[in-house]
Write a protein that holds these residues in place. Structure first.
Motif, PDB file in Angstrom:
ATOM      1  N   TYR A   1      47.973  32.727  39.256  1.00 14.31           N
ATOM      2  CA  TYR A   1      48.592  32.008  40.363  1.00 14.31           C
ATOM      3  C   TYR A   1      47.862  32.355  41.659  1.00 14.31           C
TER       4      TYR A   1
ATOM      5  N   TYR B   1      48.847  32.158  45.745  1.00 10.12           N
ATOM      6  CA  TYR B   1      49.897  31.927  46.731  1.00 10.12           C
ATOM      7  C   TYR B   1      49.314  32.063  48.133  1.00 10.12           C
TER       8      TYR B   1
ATOM      9  N   GLN C   1      50.719  33.219  51.853  1.00  3.66           N
ATOM     10  CA  GLN C   1      51.850  33.838  52.528  1.00  3.66           C
ATOM     11  C   GLN C   1      51.564  33.923  54.020  1.00  3.66           C
TER      12      GLN C   1
ATOM     13  N   PRO D   1      55.960  33.994  49.830  1.00 11.79           N
ATOM     14  CA  PRO D   1      54.765  33.383  49.255  1.00 11.79           C
ATOM     15  C   PRO D   1      55.019  31.934  48.847  1.00 11.79           C
TER      16      PRO D   1
ATOM     17  N   LEU E   1      53.496  28.926  46.484  1.00 10.91           N
ATOM     18  CA  LEU E   1      52.568  28.675  45.388  1.00 10.91           C
ATOM     19  C   LEU E   1      51.604  27.549  45.745  1.00 10.91           C
TER      20      LEU E   1
ATOM     21  N   LEU F   1      47.466  35.515  48.137  1.00  6.50           N
ATOM     22  CA  LEU F   1      47.826  36.414  47.044  1.00  6.50           C
ATOM     23  C   LEU F   1      47.459  35.790  45.710  1.00  6.50           C
TER      24      LEU F   1
ATOM     25  N   THR G   1      56.981  37.936  33.930  1.00  2.00           N
ATOM     26  CA  THR G   1      56.831  38.723  35.152  1.00  2.00           C
ATOM     27  C   THR G   1      55.446  38.498  35.733  1.00  2.00           C
ATOM     28  N   GLN G   2      55.393  38.308  37.044  1.00  2.00           N
ATOM     29  CA  GLN G   2      54.111  38.154  37.721  1.00  2.00           C
ATOM     30  C   GLN G   2      53.678  39.484  38.309  1.00  2.00           C
TER      31      GLN G   2
ATOM     32  N   PHE H   1      51.083  41.030  41.049  1.00  3.86           N
ATOM     33  CA  PHE H   1      50.339  40.573  42.215  1.00  3.86           C
ATOM     34  C   PHE H   1      49.207  41.528  42.582  1.00  3.86           C
ATOM     35  N   GLY H   2      48.140  40.933  43.115  1.00  5.97           N
ATOM     36  CA  GLY H   2      47.092  41.721  43.723  1.00  5.97           C
ATOM     37  C   GLY H   2      47.464  42.067  45.154  1.00  5.97           C
ATOM     38  N   PRO H   3      46.590  42.809  45.852  1.00 11.62           N
ATOM     39  CA  PRO H   3      46.898  43.236  47.221  1.00 11.62           C
ATOM     40  C   PRO H   3      46.760  42.136  48.257  1.00 11.62           C
TER      41      PRO H   3
ATOM     42  N   TYR I   1      61.871  40.250  43.734  1.00 14.04           N
ATOM     43  CA  TYR I   1      60.653  41.001  43.979  1.00 14.04           C
ATOM     44  C   TYR I   1      60.809  41.816  45.247  1.00 14.04           C
TER      45      TYR I   1
ATOM     46  N   GLY J   1      51.046  43.184  47.625  1.00 13.09           N
ATOM     47  CA  GLY J   1      51.645  42.035  46.986  1.00 13.09           C
ATOM     48  C   GLY J   1      53.048  42.354  46.500  1.00 13.09           C
ATOM     49  N   PRO J   2      53.868  41.339  46.264  1.00 17.49           N
ATOM     50  CA  PRO J   2      55.221  41.579  45.750  1.00 17.49           C
ATOM     51  C   PRO J   2      55.196  42.285  44.402  1.00 17.49           C
TER      52      PRO J   2
ATOM     53  N   PHE K   1      59.629  30.999  46.275  1.00 17.71           N
ATOM     54  CA  PHE K   1      60.176  32.197  46.889  1.00 17.71           C
ATOM     55  C   PHE K   1      60.980  31.793  48.122  1.00 17.71           C
TER      56      PHE K   1
END
Lengths: 116, 112
Positions: A33, A35, A37, A43, A45, A91, A104-105, A107-109, B36, B43-44, B102
């Motif tokens: 995915y 996103y 933000q 976030p 999509l 993201l 469950t997702q 996420f990266g930083p 989350y 990230g979340p 979200f």
């Protein structure tokens, strides 16, 4: 287990320039995915891939944004040309399956983009 | 598409129980509700997910009433490290596809 990797972490560009972000999901995860933000918001999509096929890109501004996921692994998100309102954190997330509602997702930083 | 509404912010003292409610009036019958947690510059991170009644894991509980138009995330005995933004996420599914949305999130500030 390695997490979702993203690069660069920060990017500053002038409006009308181009920019690309890279994401490496968790090994074996089928779904990826992207996103957007914006500061102070949740976030949003942009695009969802299942392996290398697009599942949902209904909120991707296709006149300036593009994304691809070659060989069903890494992905790049590109903006061309950038606008001031594109300033945000981008993201990337991955999940094992993606089509099941219980997935469950992870996420990266994120990549923080500033457009001047 | 199911939309979500959450309080913008909440304050709590350390050691107290915190309950954050999310409204999702148009949730479809087969939607799950996921929460989350997000820290600054990260990230979340998944906390908990449920479909109905009550779900509990090692960090939180999730209460979902019978009409499923809202859900409440419960954090027992919060600490300073629980200061973060909490998002509810509704998975709206149907006809083999779904869209992820979200909410704007609830900023929880834990006070010493």
């Amino acid at each position: 287990e390695a997490g979702v990797a993203q690069s660069p972490r920060y990017k500053i560009i002038e409006k009308r320039q181009s920019v690309a972000f890279w994401c490496n999901p968790i090994s074996g995860h089928a779904t990826l995915y992207w996103y957007q933000q914006i500061l102070g918001q949740g976030p949003k999509l942009l695009i969802q891939f299942q392996n290398n096929g697009v599942v949902d890109d209904s909120q991707l501004p296709k006149d300036r944004f593009s994304a691809e996921r070659l060989k069903g692994v890494d992905s790049t998100l590109k903006i061309q040309p950038a606008k001031l309102e594109d300033s945000a954190v981008y993201l990337c997330a991955s999940s094992p399956e993606g089509l099941a509602s219980t997935d469950t997702q992870y996420f990266g930083p994120g990549t923080r983009l500033t457009v001047l | 598409l199911a939309k979500t509404t959450q309080p913008i912010s909440m304050d709590s003292y350390e050691g107290q129980e915190v309950n954050i409610t999310c409204s999702h009036n148009n949730i479809a019958t087969n939607d799950y509700i996921t929460w989350y947690q997000q820290f600054p510059s990260q990230g979340p991170r998944f906390i908990i997910q449920g479909y109905k009644t009550k779900v509990t894991n090692e960090v939180a509980s999730l209460f979902i009433p019978a009409d499923r138009k809202s859900s409440t995330l419960s954090l027992p005995r919060v600490s300073l490290s629980d200061t973060a933004v909490y998002y509810c996420l509704v998975l709206a599914s149907g006809a083999g596809s779904y869209q992820l949305t979200f909410g704007k999130g609830t900023k929880l500030s834990v006070i010493p």
